[in-house]
Design an enzyme around this catalytic site. Structure first.
Site, PDB file in Angstrom:
ATOM      1  CG  ASP A 178      -0.031   3.817   3.954  1.00 41.05           C
ATOM      2  OD1 ASP A 178      -0.234   2.922   3.109  1.00 41.05           O
ATOM      3  OD2 ASP A 178      -0.466   3.746   5.119  1.00 41.05           O
ATOM      4  CG  HIS A 179       2.997   0.633   4.745  1.00 41.35           C
ATOM      5  ND1 HIS A 179       3.374   0.254   6.014  1.00 41.35           N
ATOM      6  CD2 HIS A 179       1.723   1.088   4.843  1.00 41.35           C
ATOM      7  CE1 HIS A 179       2.356   0.465   6.841  1.00 41.35           C
ATOM      8  NE2 HIS A 179       1.339   0.965   6.159  1.00 41.35           N
ATOM      9  CG  ASP A 189      -0.903  -0.867   7.615  1.00 41.61           C
ATOM     10  OD1 ASP A 189      -0.108  -0.392   8.449  1.00 41.61           O
ATOM     11  OD2 ASP A 189      -1.388  -0.217   6.667  1.00 41.61           O
ATOM     12  CG  HIS A 205      -2.152  -0.795   1.106  1.00 44.92           C
ATOM     13  ND1 HIS A 205      -2.756  -1.421   2.169  1.00 44.92           N
ATOM     14  CD2 HIS A 205      -2.914  -1.071   0.010  1.00 44.92           C
ATOM     15  CE1 HIS A 205      -3.847  -2.055   1.725  1.00 44.92           C
ATOM     16  NE2 HIS A 205      -3.961  -1.872   0.442  1.00 44.92           N
ATOM     17  CG  HIS A 262      -3.289  -4.816   5.845  1.00 47.18           C
ATOM     18  ND1 HIS A 262      -4.145  -3.963   6.509  1.00 47.18           N
ATOM     19  CD2 HIS A 262      -2.737  -4.064   4.837  1.00 47.18           C
ATOM     20  CE1 HIS A 262      -4.097  -2.753   5.939  1.00 47.18           C
ATOM     21  NE2 HIS A 262      -3.267  -2.805   4.931  1.00 47.18           N
TER      22      HIS A 262
END
Lengths: 303, 303
Positions: free
Chosen positions: A65-66, A206, A63, A138
């Protein structure tokens, strides 16, 4: 002994104070990065360290944001004429996505970039440590990572003194498990060595709270668990954990300290997160971006 | 009248204070972005604005420091459930690179992303302005952009007063170029209107000093020219301009104000850049990240 710099402690959307996910672990001569959210290289610069020393990067999942900081950090390494290889580890999909990144825009990457896709239980052994990947819950293929220092031994110097023994070159052999002889005395390792348990860190990335995290974090010195929200604020089907759920995992696993990160942009004041976690597991800490912690002999110190 | 927020004023490598290239221009109801370096969405958040209002993005070229913030800003727009279409303009290669970005990692983009590849002289007309793309001299396909407000007219109210005329609904028609009649008097537009020259901004992106910039910037209110280094500090074959070269372009073009950006990470003190530019062209300004300027009736005001 290792230290950790929290480079990004925010969740999906960065805020002026919390960038997206990234942390940097330094152990002996190595610098290892876990997740590389957008702006990671800026935080590295702000921390006073250099991205050039990073040899291994572990991505939890793909994702944005990682891992959206990867193109930039590789671009800067390239402009700084890095020659040392870089290895990027991640779940299934890593090879495809890293290949996309390496061909995104003009510019040469003058160093080797290796990509290894990991599965549940895969281990990477380094100098004095092992990193184990484990499945978390996740949505897309997602891994957590356990970083564990090798257990070690130290000479029982107090006992040595009692027997009139001082430092001796042969002590090194004793530490390696060999029986040695000094001044006619036979010294067996089991009598003169004290075991030192290696410190360990679990980073979940996450995830919903899950048994796999509990098992991997059993007795860990620190558990860095995502804690996106306060209970009831967002739906379970988003694949994230509340601060309370993170604390329940910490309690079940019996970790030393729980560290909460991946804080949603809605919480400019993090007191509600800390409060609900502390009710379940008192030894909890919530860092800011650029907070540095030291982990040594089972203890965590904020620096 | 428009304003500009400088989101990233650094060059290839971000520093703790200067992120990589990006600026945001606001005109009437539109927010337009030029370049989107890594961390742009963080700077937007820090500026107090929202990325959701950005409808058009113009990329000068596809070196990482000018577009690695695109994946993150699109990810945040998606997570914020944007529905409004976004159009990204750029030189040859834009379609390919934006496609790579849109498939980088998991996650849906729930709004339309249009990509238009532009060439020298291509024009995009908007509500009250025109943006013209022009070739610059950098290396990979690279464009600069001229943003020009439409010229306009205002009623010559002083003259009106002399003739005993005050505000009247028909004045609107006069502004549209129509001859009107009030109280038996015939009023022709040419006698009662004062032309207002639209303000204009030229943004070069990365470039060596070049004639095309001089031509496009002729009489511009502001010229935002890259100024990576002080003369002699780096080689010409790197495709960049010194502060002195930027000032020479400003002088030849006769612009109102020269603004220096794309400042190399080596210059924590920017005095040497300003000093060498001022010797050639006195009206020069060097903004920090998050500096906001207003451009109105030929004047620039730092806010």
């Amino acid at each position: 002994m290792f230290d950790i710099v929290f480079l990004g402690t925010g969740a999906m959307k960065p805020t002026p104070k919390r960038f997206t996910s990234s942390l940097m672990l330094r152990h002996k001569k190595e610098t290892i990065m876990f997740d590389v959210g957008e702006g990671t290289q800026i935080r590295v610069a702000q921390s006073g360290f250099s991205p050039m020393k990073v040899g291994k990067i572990f991505i939890t999942h793909f994702h944005g944001d990682h891992f959206y900081g990867l193109p930039g950090i590789i671009f800067t390494m390239s402009n700084s004429e890095r020659k040392t290889p870089l290895t990027i580890y991640g779940p299934t999909g890593a090879k495809k996505f890293i290949q996309q990144i390496l061909t995104l825009g003009y510019g040469q990457v003058p160093f080797e970039v290796n990509v290894e896709e990991l599965s549940n239980g895969d281990q990477i052994k380094g100098d004095g440590y092992t990193i184990t990947a484990f499945d978390v819950d996740h949505g897309p293929p997602s891994l957590g990572y356990l970083f564990k220092e090798d257990d070690d031994f130290s000479i029982d110097t107090d006992k040595m003194k009692k027997y009139g023994l001082t430092s001796h070159p042969k002590f090194k052999l004793l530490k390696k498990g060999e029986t040695i002889e000094i001044d006619g005395k036979t010294l067996k390792p089991k009598d003169w060595l004290i075991p030192i348990k290696g410190d360990s860190m679990v980073y979940t990335g996450d995830t919903r709270p899950c048994e796999n995290t509990v098992n991997m974090a059993k007795g860990a010195t620190i558990l860095i668990h995502e804690s996106t929200h306060v209970s009831g604020d967002i739906e379970e089907d988003r694949g994230h954990s509340s601060a309370k759920e993170a604390a329940e995992v910490a309690k079940k696993a019996g970790v030393g300290t729980l560290i909460l990160i991946h804080i949603s942009s809605r919480y400019l004041d993090t007191t509600p997160l800390l409060d609900e976690a502390k009710k379940v597991f008192p030894n909890v800490y919530l860092p800011n971006d650029l907070t540095k912690v030291m982990v040594k002999k089972g203890e965590l110190t904020v620096q």
